[in-house]
Design an enzyme around this catalytic site. Structure first.
Site, PDB file in Angstrom:
ATOM      1  N   HIS A 191      13.010 -30.939  99.746  1.00  0.00           N
ATOM      2  CA  HIS A 191      12.120 -30.044 100.499  1.00  0.00           C
ATOM      3  C   HIS A 191      10.703 -30.027  99.917  1.00  0.00           C
ATOM      4  O   HIS A 191       9.780 -29.572 100.574  1.00  0.00           O
ATOM      5  CB  HIS A 191      12.703 -28.630 100.457  1.00  0.00           C
ATOM      6  N   ASN A 234       9.329 -21.157 104.021  1.00  0.00           N
ATOM      7  CA  ASN A 234       9.434 -20.453 105.309  1.00  0.00           C
ATOM      8  C   ASN A 234       8.222 -19.583 105.643  1.00  0.00           C
ATOM      9  O   ASN A 234       8.114 -19.087 106.758  1.00  0.00           O
ATOM     10  CB  ASN A 234      10.694 -19.592 105.340  1.00  0.00           C
ATOM     11  N   ASP A 283       8.722 -32.693 104.630  1.00  0.00           N
ATOM     12  CA  ASP A 283       9.972 -33.455 104.693  1.00  0.00           C
ATOM     13  C   ASP A 283      10.554 -33.440 106.102  1.00  0.00           C
ATOM     14  O   ASP A 283      10.362 -32.489 106.845  1.00  0.00           O
ATOM     15  CB  ASP A 283      10.993 -32.862 103.713  1.00  0.00           C
ATOM     16  N   ASN A 331      11.343 -24.849 109.096  1.00  0.00           N
ATOM     17  CA  ASN A 331      10.811 -23.485 109.022  1.00  0.00           C
ATOM     18  C   ASN A 331       9.393 -23.393 108.464  1.00  0.00           C
ATOM     19  O   ASN A 331       8.651 -22.481 108.813  1.00  0.00           O
ATOM     20  CB  ASN A 331      11.761 -22.585 108.233  1.00  0.00           C
TER      21      ASN A 331
END
Length: 188
Positions: free
Chosen positions: A19, A66, A91, A112
């Site tokens: 991530h 997020n 990513d 997100n």
């Protein structure tokens, strides 16, 4: 001034995770140019530097993935950065490791961090570089997968994709994004 934003999660715990590949590209640009992300404001770490005569702002939001838009929006407002001068790096589960794809706009695709940026900017029309991380091949939950590290046999292709993405960023500083897109999306 152009703004290059790498998405990821802050902290040592997440440093080498899938991530955080957006952070890895910013780190690559910082290392190559001997810069320092020495400013800490707008819920992010950033630097204002010059590459090839072009003034750039490199940003790593520190909000956790997020909430990435909470860092980018106020920073854009403060520095009066136009949307056309923003490039987001993140990513992508739908691309295999080692692949990169440049796009001028698009949806969030379930990401997100991108969802937060779309919500805060009020548009899907921003430049992006998606870097492949692949999908889990077993029944591993996606959350655990993206927060996991790349296996040893993928390390070199991941590093190569980080370098290609950094090259694309530098190219964008002196070339229209559409041309950069054509060049890097056709490189295999």
């Amino acid at each position: 001034m152009k703004c290059i934003v790498g998405l990821g999660n802050p902290g040592v715990k997440y440093e080498s995770t899938r991530h955080n590949i957006g952070f890895m590209v910013i780190d690559e640009l910082v290392t190559r140019n001997n810069f320092q992300l020495n400013k800490d404001k707008f819920k992010g770490k950033y630097a204002i530097e010059t590459i090839n005569g072009e003034k750039i702002l490199l940003l790593k939001p520190q909000t956790y993935m997020n909430l990435s838009g909470e860092s980018l929006r106020p920073l854009m407002d403060y520095f009066n950065i136009d949307l056309e001068d923003v490039l987001i790096i993140y990513d992508d589960l739908d691309l295999p490791p080692g692949k990169i794809r440049l796009r001028q706009k698009g949806g969030h695709g379930g990401h997100n961090g991108i969802r937060s940026i779309i919500d805060h900017l009020g548009t899907k029309d921003f430049k992006r570089i998606r870097i492949g991380i692949g999908r889990p091949t077993n029944s591993q939950p996606v959350v655990d997968y993206v927060l996991g590290t790349f296996p040893d046999d993928q390390q070199s292709m991941v590093q190569e994709s980080v370098e290609k993405a950094a090259d694309a960023c530098v190219r964008w500083l002196e070339t229209p994004f559409e041309e950069v897109m054509n060049e890097f999306n056709n490189k295999e």
